[in-house]
Scaffold this motif. Structure first.
Motif, PDB file in Angstrom:
ATOM      1  N   ALA A   1     -77.301  -4.744 -50.057  1.00 56.93           N
ATOM      2  CA  ALA A   1     -77.983  -5.633 -49.109  1.00 56.93           C
ATOM      3  C   ALA A   1     -79.343  -6.065 -49.659  1.00 56.93           C
ATOM      4  CB  ALA A   1     -78.152  -4.925 -47.762  1.00 56.93           C
ATOM      5  N   LYS A   2     -80.033  -5.143 -50.297  1.00 59.16           N
ATOM      6  CA  LYS A   2     -81.339  -5.454 -50.891  1.00 59.16           C
ATOM      7  C   LYS A   2     -81.205  -6.513 -51.969  1.00 59.16           C
ATOM      8  CE  LYS A   2     -85.288  -2.955 -52.928  1.00 59.16           C
ATOM      9  NZ  LYS A   2     -85.724  -1.616 -53.417  1.00 59.16           N
ATOM     10  N   ARG A   3     -80.164  -6.397 -52.795  1.00 63.45           N
ATOM     11  CA  ARG A   3     -79.940  -7.402 -53.835  1.00 63.45           C
ATOM     12  C   ARG A   3     -79.660  -8.763 -53.232  1.00 63.45           C
ATOM     13  NH1 ARG A   3     -77.645  -2.796 -56.453  1.00 63.45           N
ATOM     14  NH2 ARG A   3     -75.606  -3.125 -55.493  1.00 63.45           N
ATOM     15  N   ARG A   4     -79.114  -8.766 -52.006  1.00 66.84           N
ATOM     16  CA  ARG A   4     -78.831 -10.032 -51.317  1.00 66.84           C
ATOM     17  C   ARG A   4     -80.029 -10.538 -50.522  1.00 66.84           C
ATOM     18  NH1 ARG A   4     -72.886  -8.836 -48.544  1.00 66.84           N
ATOM     19  NH2 ARG A   4     -71.785  -8.152 -50.441  1.00 66.84           N
ATOM     20  N   GLY A   5     -81.141  -9.809 -50.617  1.00 68.04           N
ATOM     21  CA  GLY A   5     -82.360 -10.276 -49.961  1.00 68.04           C
ATOM     22  C   GLY A   5     -82.778  -9.524 -48.723  1.00 68.04           C
ATOM     23  N   ALA A   6     -82.081  -8.450 -48.372  1.00 66.23           N
ATOM     24  CA  ALA A   6     -82.438  -7.690 -47.171  1.00 66.23           C
ATOM     25  C   ALA A   6     -83.733  -6.921 -47.392  1.00 66.23           C
ATOM     26  CB  ALA A   6     -81.314  -6.722 -46.808  1.00 66.23           C
ATOM     27  N   LYS A   7     -84.432  -6.664 -46.295  1.00 69.42           N
ATOM     28  CA  LYS A   7     -85.633  -5.827 -46.329  1.00 69.42           C
ATOM     29  C   LYS A   7     -85.261  -4.436 -45.850  1.00 69.42           C
ATOM     30  CE  LYS A   7     -90.460  -5.449 -44.892  1.00 69.42           C
ATOM     31  NZ  LYS A   7     -91.600  -6.107 -44.221  1.00 69.42           N
ATOM     32  N   LEU A   8     -85.805  -3.416 -46.512  1.00 61.56           N
ATOM     33  CA  LEU A   8     -85.562  -2.019 -46.166  1.00 61.56           C
ATOM     34  C   LEU A   8     -86.875  -1.382 -45.717  1.00 61.56           C
ATOM     35  CD1 LEU A   8     -82.985  -2.731 -47.753  1.00 61.56           C
ATOM     36  CD2 LEU A   8     -83.194  -0.551 -48.947  1.00 61.56           C
ATOM     37  N   ILE A   9     -86.828  -0.717 -44.560  1.00 62.38           N
ATOM     38  CA  ILE A   9     -88.005  -0.037 -44.009  1.00 62.38           C
ATOM     39  C   ILE A   9     -87.634   1.412 -43.716  1.00 62.38           C
ATOM     40  CG2 ILE A   9     -89.704   0.041 -42.144  1.00 62.38           C
ATOM     41  CD1 ILE A   9     -89.278  -2.934 -41.709  1.00 62.38           C
ATOM     42  N   ALA A  10     -88.490   2.335 -44.122  1.00 64.34           N
ATOM     43  CA  ALA A  10     -88.305   3.753 -43.812  1.00 64.34           C
ATOM     44  C   ALA A  10     -89.339   4.189 -42.785  1.00 64.34           C
ATOM     45  CB  ALA A  10     -88.442   4.593 -45.070  1.00 64.34           C
ATOM     46  N   ILE A  11     -88.877   4.900 -41.776  1.00 65.19           N
ATOM     47  CA  ILE A  11     -89.760   5.498 -40.771  1.00 65.19           C
ATOM     48  C   ILE A  11     -89.591   6.999 -40.891  1.00 65.19           C
ATOM     49  CG2 ILE A  11     -90.342   5.626 -38.323  1.00 65.19           C
ATOM     50  CD1 ILE A  11     -88.956   2.914 -37.970  1.00 65.19           C
ATOM     51  N   ASP A  12     -90.629   7.688 -41.383  1.00 63.96           N
ATOM     52  CA  ASP A  12     -90.476   9.091 -41.761  1.00 63.96           C
ATOM     53  C   ASP A  12     -91.869   9.661 -42.005  1.00 63.96           C
ATOM     54  OD1 ASP A  12     -89.847  11.548 -43.185  1.00 63.96           O
ATOM     55  OD2 ASP A  12     -87.906  10.674 -43.664  1.00 63.96           O
ATOM     56  N   PRO A  13     -92.152  10.892 -41.543  1.00 59.92           N
ATOM     57  CA  PRO A  13     -93.468  11.471 -41.850  1.00 59.92           C
ATOM     58  C   PRO A  13     -93.693  11.671 -43.349  1.00 59.92           C
ATOM     59  CG  PRO A  13     -92.378  12.694 -40.091  1.00 59.92           C
ATOM     60  CD  PRO A  13     -91.359  11.749 -40.656  1.00 59.92           C
ATOM     61  N   TYR A  14     -92.591  11.716 -44.105  1.00 62.00           N
ATOM     62  CA  TYR A  14     -92.622  12.068 -45.526  1.00 62.00           C
ATOM     63  C   TYR A  14     -92.179  10.877 -46.361  1.00 62.00           C
ATOM     64  CZ  TYR A  14     -91.094  14.740 -49.715  1.00 62.00           C
ATOM     65  OH  TYR A  14     -90.903  15.230 -50.984  1.00 62.00           O
ATOM     66  N   ARG A  15     -92.864  10.623 -47.480  1.00 64.39           N
ATOM     67  CA  ARG A  15     -92.414   9.569 -48.377  1.00 64.39           C
ATOM     68  C   ARG A  15     -91.305  10.139 -49.252  1.00 64.39           C
ATOM     69  NH1 ARG A  15     -96.795   8.252 -51.320  1.00 64.39           N
ATOM     70  NH2 ARG A  15     -95.960   8.659 -53.395  1.00 64.39           N
ATOM     71  N   SER A  16     -90.121  10.151 -48.683  1.00 68.40           N
ATOM     72  CA  SER A  16     -88.940  10.727 -49.325  1.00 68.40           C
ATOM     73  C   SER A  16     -88.489   9.835 -50.476  1.00 68.40           C
ATOM     74  CB  SER A  16     -87.811  10.852 -48.303  1.00 68.40           C
ATOM     75  OG  SER A  16     -87.398   9.547 -47.892  1.00 68.40           O
TER      76      SER A  16
END
Length: 702
Positions: A204-219
């Motif tokens: 999906a990212k390669r097709r232009g999607a944006k990815l967001i992580a919600i997490d106390p830790y930068r996993s």
């Protein structure tokens, strides 16, 4: 003698056996096991992912790709063992199956004659198989009249929260995520715990999607997303309510969907009005702008899918947090698209035939008490009537349950009779009176549903059991015979159990065990473009997404999603947070799965040793430098860890990747020495990530 040039070496024949990964992971991979005949026995020589299975797509995670190391591990328990030393010391002698089962049956019969509820099973997801999990075990325990076990340790908060909101555990099909334009990893480190969804997110990212992580830790996952929103633990509901506030203020709502398919919008709007972005920022430890921008992205980008995972439910308000997040796609209409919505679990779409598989009629009208597995430490020491015997299978409670010091004290009782079915001498097995050797996935038959995709997966036995190991199902069959249980259901084979696993209706209407066994897997009877709530059809009493739940109101709970502050909240002016100012979370280490794989040498070598990750600001305030040894402590206990100073941990929140066996730690302890037995708001689940500690340096780096 070496063969002459004219003699040909016999060619070893190789066959491929279709199997399933048994572990507690949403991917439930279809596997291919290559087997070779050697000296009259089958030997597994390779394990790979099935390239034809749409979700596995030929790839296994690092852990399971090394499954042969686990099956052929030098430390496998291959014979029945009886304790001869002190509990916890791990001193055992080999005995015969007949002697072990005869003694176990005699001990259990004597306890059951007084009160069968004094016998407690303890099991969870050491295997996710329906046969080797609870299939035959439940029959045995029902006939015995043992206490029920409330299996809450992982998913009950989120699962029950979904039931109150959308009616069942289902959601966005993993096979649609590559078509999403916005993917939100909410409390989900997919690279470590949902690898095959991550590969679709990458597409999906390669097709232009944006990815967001919600997490106390930068996993690992958060590092590879476009944006990371680092909430403080236990504040997810506040963030979701703040997003609702912005959506409602701006009119970013699918009013048609709300009108047709939801219940309680006006009441929810009043609740959300309390959570303006400045208030949410103060609660969550982020900026107000992050709340506002997230709401804008979520409304404007379509389709948007939320991958919700279980980490964010492991705080006091975890159930309400899941409820709040599950409301978002109904407010915005993201459910209309197959690549939109939210996914926590798909397990609810598999109609397991619990009556056929578990045989509740064997209870004969008895209604045993229920013991919550998350409070086993307290119950082993304080239950009334007391627990006199525990049968442990598919779990390692001394390592994985909260407040493990009290758990170990309970298992250390000399008057407690403990039987453990295991592959290895785990922390729990060390406390057993008998350890019975169980087969691994390559050595038995099973059938699997998934909580991350829409396929039934079969597991065929690739090799004969090593040593004297037996499948869980056969151990319970033999024990039933020793105890005089003559009901015909105890004679059913594993294939017969697998054939009964699912009801011939709904999504498993065409389920046929023999066909699945031969093909390896079968998609559920669901549309290719599976969009479960595109036109409502929620499984709630009203048939709508219930923002307001009358079911919750009837049991005295808040009928609306609410932010419930953690029991142990960092950054507040309380006596507890003054003594212990750091929140701590313990997400899974990439190379472990719960406590499974912690003893596989190659995987443990990658993890190194138990560590705590702490933000530079928090480290400086405590004169802690990278590589120093530290004491991490609270009122429940203390542990010795190696400090890693890094901004992967957010200020105010330390991270201890888990779950380590205690015996592999320098001080014989793990992070659960510090976690509490307090339970969540919904689902009676543990609050592993609702925990305050202090950290102090003990030694400088070598």
């Amino acid at each position: 003698m070496m063969p002459s040039a004219l003699q040909a070496e016999p060619i070893a024949t190789e066959t491929i056996v279709r199997a399933a990964c048994p572990h507690d992971c949403p991917d439930t991979c279809a596997m291919l096991v290559t087997v070779r005949e050697e000296n009259g026995r089958r030997v597994a020589i390779k394990v790979v992912g099935d390239p034809t299975h749409p979700t596995t797509a030929g790839t296994l995670c690092t852990k399971v790709s090394r499954y042969l190391e686990r099956t052929y591990h030098a430390d496998r328990v291959l014979h029945p063992l009886k304790r001869v030393g002190a509990k916890g010391a791990g001193r055992f002698v080999r005995v015969s199956w007949d002697d072990a089962l005869s003694d176990i049956a005699a001990r259990l019969c004597a306890i059951a004659a007084r009160d069968p509820e004094r016998i407690v099973p303890y099991s969870y997801a050491g295997t996710m198989g329906l046969v080797q999990g609870e299939g035959m075990a439940a029959r045995f325990l029902h006939k015995l009249g043992a206490s029920f076990l409330d299996r809450t340790i992982c998913s009950s908060a989120g699962g029950e929260a979904l039931a109150y909101t959308i009616g069942t555990k289902t959601g966005t099909d993993i096979e649609q995520f590559q078509n999403s334009k916005l993917i939100l990893f909410w409390g989900c480190n997919a690279i470590a715990s949902n690898l095959h969804l991550w590969s679709r997110a990458q597409e999906a990212k390669r097709r232009g999607a944006k990815l967001i992580a919600i997490d106390p830790y930068r996993s690992l996952t958060a590092e590879k997303c476009h944006q990371h929103i680092a909430l403080m633990p236990g504040t997810d509901a506040a963030f979701a309510l703040g997003v609702m506030y912005v959506l409602m203020q701006e009119g970013w709502l699918d009013r048609d969907y709300i009108e047709r398919y939801t219940l309680g919008y006006n009441a929810l709007a009043e609740r959300a009005a309390e959570f303006d972005p400045p208030r949410v920022a103060a609660i969550c430890g982020i900026s107000a702008g992050e709340v506002e921008e997230f709401a804008r992205e979520y409304w404007q980008t379509r389709p948007a899918a939320i991958r919700l995972n279980y980490g964010m439910q492991r705080a006091r308000g975890g159930g309400n947090a899941v409820r709040a997040i599950a409301c978002l796609p109904a407010l915005t209409g993201h459910w209309r698209d197959a690549a939109g919505g939210v996914l926590l679990s798909t397990s609810g779409v598999y109609p397991i035939d619990t009556n056929a598989l578990y045989r509740p009629e064997l209870l004969a009208g008895k209604k045993p008490r229920t013991i919550n597995m998350s409070t086993i430490g307290h119950d082993l020491n304080h239950a009334d009537p007391p627990i006199d015997a525990v049968i442990v299978y598919n779990s390692n409670p001394v390592a994985v349950t909260p407040q493990s010091g009290e758990v170990a004290r309970g298992f250390g009782r000399e008057d407690l009779f403990t039987v453990v079915l295991e592959h290895f001498m785990t922390d729990t097995a060390d406390y057993a009176d008998y350890v019975l050797p169980a087969t691994t996935q390559l050595e038995h038959v099973d059938v699997h549903r998934s909580y991350g995709h829409l396929y039934v997966v079969a597991n065929n036995a690739a090799i004969e059991p090593l040593g004297e190991a037996l499948p869980n199902s056969d151990i319970f069959r033999r024990l039933a015979a020793k105890m005089g249980f003559e009901d015909p259901c105890f004679s059913e084979t594993d294939d017969e159990l697998a054939a009964q696993a699912f009801k011939p209706q709904g999504a498993t209407a065409s389920y046929d065990w023999q066909a699945v066994k031969e093909s390896g897997w079968q998609r559920l009877d669901l549309p290719a473009q599976y969009a479960p709530f595109a036109e409502g059809n929620f499984s709630t009493p009203s048939g709508r997404c219930e923002f307001h739940s009358e079911q919750l109101a009837r049991i005295g709970q808040d009928p609306l999603p609410a932010h419930i502050a953690p029991y142990e909240e960092a950054g507040r002016d309380t006596a507890l947070s003054q003594r212990y100012p750091l929140a701590i979370i313990s997400p899974p280490a990439r190379n472990f799965l719960n406590s499974t794989f912690a003893n596989v040498i190659s995987l443990r070598a990658v993890e190194g040793e138990p560590t705590i990750e702490i933000h530079p600001r928090d480290a400086q305030a405590r004169s802690i430098v990278d590589g120093s040894r530290v004491r991490v402590f609270n009122d429940r206990g203390s542990i010795d860890l190696l400090a890693r100073v890094t901004d992967r941990a957010r200020p105010g929140c330390a991270v201890a990747l888990s779950i380590w066996w205690k015996k592999f730690a320098r001080d014989g302890k793990n992070i659960n020495e510090l976690t509490s037995q307090a339970l969540t708001d919904i689902g009676r689940a543990p609050t592993f990530y609702d925990c305050l500690v202090e950290v102090e340096a003990t030694r400088s780096p070598a």
